[in-house]
Design a protein around this motif. Structure first.
Motif, short mmCIF file in Angstrom:
data_model
loop_
_atom_site.label_atom_id
_atom_site.label_comp_id
_atom_site.label_asym_id
_atom_site.label_seq_id
_atom_site.Cartn_x
_atom_site.Cartn_y
_atom_site.Cartn_z
N PHE A 132 52.72 36.49 24.49
CA PHE A 132 52.33 36.18 25.89
C PHE A 132 53.23 35.77 26.51
O PHE A 132 53.48 35.93 27.92
CB PHE A 132 51.20 35.03 25.53
N THR A 133 54.17 34.95 25.89
CA THR A 133 55.39 34.56 26.94
C THR A 133 56.15 35.58 27.44
O THR A 133 56.87 35.58 28.75
CB THR A 133 56.32 33.55 26.13
N ASP A 134 56.51 36.60 26.70
CA ASP A 134 57.25 37.89 27.06
C ASP A 134 56.40 38.48 28.18
O ASP A 134 57.24 38.96 29.15
CB ASP A 134 57.56 38.53 26.01
N TYR A 135 55.34 38.62 28.02
CA TYR A 135 54.48 39.36 29.02
C TYR A 135 54.50 38.58 30.36
O TYR A 135 54.70 39.10 31.59
CB TYR A 135 53.10 39.37 28.59
N TRP A 136 54.32 37.10 30.38
CA TRP A 136 54.40 36.90 31.93
C TRP A 136 55.91 36.68 32.29
O TRP A 136 55.86 36.85 33.64
CB TRP A 136 53.80 35.28 31.53
N GLU A 137 56.89 36.66 31.66
CA GLU A 137 58.13 36.57 32.16
C GLU A 137 58.60 38.06 32.72
O GLU A 137 59.40 38.10 33.31
CB GLU A 137 59.00 36.02 31.10
N SER A 138 57.88 38.99 32.08
CA SER A 138 58.29 40.31 32.24
C SER A 138 57.82 40.66 33.91
O SER A 138 58.63 41.50 34.36
CB SER A 138 57.56 41.29 31.57
N GLY A 139 57.07 40.06 34.27
CA GLY A 139 56.41 40.36 35.79
C GLY A 139 55.68 41.48 35.88
O GLY A 139 55.19 42.19 36.96
N GLU A 140 55.43 42.47 34.65
CA GLU A 140 55.00 43.62 34.96
C GLU A 140 53.29 43.62 34.29
O GLU A 140 52.95 42.80 33.76
CB GLU A 140 55.57 44.67 33.60
N ARG A 141 52.66 44.50 34.84
CA ARG A 141 51.16 44.90 34.64
C ARG A 141 51.00 45.29 33.26
O ARG A 141 50.08 44.84 32.64
CB ARG A 141 50.59 45.60 35.52
N GLY A 142 51.68 46.16 32.85
CA GLY A 142 51.38 46.72 31.47
C GLY A 142 51.99 45.76 30.08
O GLY A 142 52.75 45.03 30.56
N PHE A 143 51.39 45.55 29.18
CA PHE A 143 51.84 44.83 28.03
C PHE A 143 53.01 45.22 27.37
O PHE A 143 53.27 46.65 27.28
CB PHE A 143 50.43 44.76 26.97
N PRO A 144 53.87 44.18 27.18
CA PRO A 144 54.94 44.80 26.10
C PRO A 144 54.46 45.25 24.91
O PRO A 144 53.41 44.73 24.47
CB PRO A 144 56.01 43.47 26.20
N ALA A 185 54.90 26.27 26.97
CA ALA A 185 54.23 25.24 27.85
C ALA A 185 54.75 25.41 29.50
O ALA A 185 53.74 25.38 30.30
CB ALA A 185 54.84 23.94 27.48
N GLU A 186 55.93 25.93 29.61
CA GLU A 186 56.39 26.27 30.94
C GLU A 186 55.28 27.38 31.68
O GLU A 186 55.19 27.64 32.85
CB GLU A 186 57.81 26.60 31.12
N VAL A 187 55.30 28.38 30.69
CA VAL A 187 54.55 29.65 31.29
C VAL A 187 53.23 29.05 31.66
O VAL A 187 52.46 29.55 32.69
CB VAL A 187 54.40 30.62 30.21
N LEU A 188 52.59 28.32 30.81
CA LEU A 188 51.07 28.01 31.02
C LEU A 188 51.13 27.16 32.32
O LEU A 188 50.14 27.12 33.21
CB LEU A 188 50.52 27.17 29.84
N ASP A 189 51.97 26.09 32.59
CA ASP A 189 52.11 25.40 33.84
C ASP A 189 52.31 26.43 34.96
O ASP A 189 51.54 26.16 35.91
CB ASP A 189 53.23 24.33 33.79
N GLN A 190 52.87 27.51 34.97
CA GLN A 190 53.09 28.39 36.09
C GLN A 190 51.76 29.16 36.16
O GLN A 190 51.31 29.20 37.32
CB GLN A 190 54.23 29.37 35.72
N ILE A 191 51.04 29.42 35.08
CA ILE A 191 49.80 30.11 35.31
C ILE A 191 48.83 29.22 36.12
O ILE A 191 48.14 29.74 36.97
CB ILE A 191 49.35 30.63 34.09
N ARG A 192 48.81 27.73 35.44
CA ARG A 192 47.95 26.96 36.38
C ARG A 192 48.30 26.93 37.76
O ARG A 192 47.33 26.78 38.54
CB ARG A 192 48.07 25.57 35.57
N GLN A 193 49.46 26.63 38.03
CA GLN A 193 49.82 26.74 39.35
C GLN A 193 49.52 27.72 40.34
O GLN A 193 48.83 27.91 41.69
CB GLN A 193 51.18 26.38 39.46
N ARG A 194 49.74 28.98 39.72
CA ARG A 194 49.33 30.26 40.45
C ARG A 194 47.66 30.49 40.54
O ARG A 194 47.18 31.02 41.71
CB ARG A 194 49.88 31.34 39.64
N LEU A 195 46.99 29.93 39.46
CA LEU A 195 45.62 30.19 39.57
C LEU A 195 45.17 29.14 40.75
O LEU A 195 43.87 29.36 41.46
CB LEU A 195 44.83 29.74 38.32
N ALA A 196 45.70 27.88 40.73
CA ALA A 196 44.96 26.91 41.68
C ALA A 196 45.25 27.46 43.07
O ALA A 196 44.40 27.00 44.05
CB ALA A 196 45.79 25.56 41.43
#
Length: 293
Positions: free
Chosen positions: A68-80, A179-190
């Motif tokens: 999941f961390t790799d997916y967020w950091e990839s910035g791509e739509r498709g799953f790694p 934890a860093e990825v989840l924080d970024q997701i929260r900020q983006r969703l907000a």
């Protein structure tokens, strides 16, 4: 002097307390086997279908967190590849559970019908036998409702496995990169949609899949509610047509009508709530990542 031999009659299937023993035994054995399969079979079967499985829940959780961390950091739509493997496995896992739960539901419906028919026809039974039949019928009915819930929940997981997997992320206990990825997701969703710049493709996928996850439940709950309303109507119609002197039959149909109506109302509330979430899934997804969903 001729004698006549009385005609021989073949004995019917044995009955105990008005229940066909053979049929009840077979259905009970199938129930036990399917419950065991529901608990034990999904992991190994899903692993064999997806080319590999996970030896433990901890192994699955670790693989999910890393991919999941790799997916967020990839910035791509498709799953790694790592996340795609986990998602494929999870979809097949829920598919196996959905099929098993559906088979269990069918068996329980047949067993419940057998028990309730025996209860209604058991005019010569003792009070203890009638009470035992009613208790068994109620237990089977409750288990059937639980199986129905499992069918719906696992169809939901099979159709939208990514969102189902996200519910396993340790949103309260994360650390490190996750934890860093989840924080970024929260900020983006907000800030969703797009007030803080273009929405990252992975976040678009999360929001879309989360909407689909709730849409599946909304549709399934609507179908189940409609079926329960129909069952309630049939039960009340039979209640009205039963003679007042047949108190036992009237009591069974009245109870069935009330139970079906109450469960239908609860399921309808679920359908409405999930329909609203389907229309705007981002706030609900944010609530999940904040630990409030």
């Amino acid at each position: 002097m001729s004698t006549t031999t009385p005609p021989t009659t073949r004995p019917g299937p044995p009955r105990t307390s008005g229940v066909p023993v053979r049929a009840a035994t077979v259905l009970t054995a199938l129930t036990a086997a399917l419950i065991t399969a529901f608990v034990l079979a999904p992991g190994p079967v899903a692993g064999s279908m997806s080319g590999g499985g996970y030896g433990s829940r901890r192994e699955l959780d670790d693989s999910l967190a890393a991919s999941f961390t790799d997916y967020w950091e990839s910035g791509e739509r498709g799953f790694p590849s790592g996340l795609r493997d986990v998602v494929d496995y999870w979809s097949r896992y829920h598919l196996v559970k959905a099929v098993t739960a559906a088979l269990l539901l069918a068996v329980l419906i047949a067993l419940g019908a057998l028990l309730w028919k025996a209860f209604l026809r058991g005019g010569a039974l003792t009070a203890g036998s009638r009470a035992a039949l009613a208790s068994a019928g109620a237990a089977v009915t409750a288990l059937a409702l639980f199986s129905l819930a499992m069918v719906v929940a696992n169809i939901q997981g099979a159709v939208a496995p990514f969102s189902s997997l996200m519910s396993m992320l340790p949103v309260h206990r994360s650390h490190g990169e996750l934890a860093e990825v989840l924080d970024q997701i929260r900020q983006r969703l907000a800030a969703h949609p797009g007030t803080a710049g273009p929405t990252p493709p992975p976040l678009k996928v999360m929001v879309s899949d989360f909407g689909r996850y709730h849409a599946v439940l909304a549709v399934a709950a609507t179908v189940v509610a409609a079926a329960l309303v129909a069952m309630s109507a049939v039960s009340w119609r039979r209640f009205a047509r039963t003679a007042r002197s047949d108190r036992r039959t009237r009591r069974v149909f009245r109870s069935a009508g009330l139970l079906s109506a109450l469960v239908a109302a609860a399921v309808a509330v679920i359908a409405v709530a999930n329909t609203a979430t389907t229309a705007d899934p981002a706030p609900a997804l944010l609530a999940f990542f904040e630990g409030g969903w």
